[in-house]
Design a protein around this motif. Sequence first.
Motif: not given
Length: 492
Positions: A295-302, A324-331
Amino acid sequence: MKHLSKMLKGLVAVFAAAAMALTLAPTAFAETSYKLTLNGTATGHTYEAYQIFTGDLSTNAEGKKVLSNVKWGTAYTGTESAADVAKALGDGTMKIEELEEKLTLTKPVKTVTSSEGSTVIDGLAAGYYLVKDKDGTQANTSDAYTTFIVQVVGDTEADIKSDVPTVQKKVQDTNDSTDTTSDWQDSADADINDEVQYQITGTMPDNIADYTTYKYVFTDKMSKGLTYTAGKATIKIGNKDVTKSFTENVTPNTDGGTTVTWSCDNLKGIDGVTLDENTTVVVTYSAKLNENAVIGANGNPNTVNLTYSNNPNKGGDGETGKTPDDKNIVFTYKTVVNKVDQDTKSLAGAAFKLEKKLSDGTYKEVKSFTAGKETTFEFNGLDDGDYKLTETATPAGYNTIVPIEFTISAEHDTESDDPKLTDLSGDVKSGEAKFTADTNTGSLTTDVVNKKGSTLPSTGGMGTTVLYVAGAAIVVAAGIGLALRRNKRQDA
């Protein structure tokens, strides 16, 4: 990068001119050396220059510099006539692949280490040179091998372009309260137990036609807050479903996350598929935001990367590169309710229910608590949207609150290499509450106040005495009234 077969096609006319020079009366130049400047280079390459043809630098009847008395350079060890081969290449009777087979690329005349921006190969005699990456130097890098032929009849420049595929990972953001879904972007927010929609897009290199086979592997690493169910992905090239041409492998990671790979040993071997520089491979799948979600700013990246064939000189077999890695995130967020009395002191004995308002106007329960000793209630794993907080049990002697209706709103980077949660707020629509937001912890915190109810005074108190006196007065008045009515009847 510009590879041998691609570049040679553009040099057919030059080879023809070199063959023609054998029959013209050239004007010779004094023997000297020249430099070849490669523009657009990146660090991490070792370039080798092999001399294919050499000869006498001359000016033909048209005023152009050519090689006369053409002969093989050091990259050829056979017995064929260099002039005959150059003429055959010029008139199209010899295929480029046949020339490749005639070359022995073991003795480069020059080897240089690349620099950022441009790289110079100097000390070259007039001639035709094949320039290539040294074997084994681009394995497991984010670049590809290059091979091209260039004519050196003076100081010369050649542009290097990186012909490698790219990969991009996107996610969709859905608001259940408004029934709206975003375009594909780099961040989203969601409730725990929501199915989050993902899309991966891989591209082709410009020189895909130079490969005989082409390996293609997506590697998607999910954090522990995301659960993927095997076999849920769909993979398409254009409108064609090619899911069965890929092998899926799901591996648990030591940190509680999951790595999923979708691999195809040879994209060019898929029936009904033609690859060109504009072709894309698209993977779509969903993953559940689970109870381990951060929960919060660190989120749940993949993150995702792409492993691909990067050596067309060997047909595509063997060595590979990796993007290179491409990143997204779910908060996801939480609401914290502190139960207090009218003096802001903690108050036990309350119970709450939180519901989410859906787009059709109905409510879905998120979580409920029973009454006990707790005075702080946390509702974890919330998406943006509209909510209603109801007090289902009230401490004895206190009034029940009016249900609190509020909206969670959040802002996060939708286009970014490293998306961040930038704003979080709770807007109260009805009821009494005031939320304090913390984007770092992803929390919206409020005090919910119970006020004491109105009660009758205890027995023997002043209030009861007043009631007694009032009651006695009513009885006396009633007695007097009754006596007066009797007296009137007797007088009558």
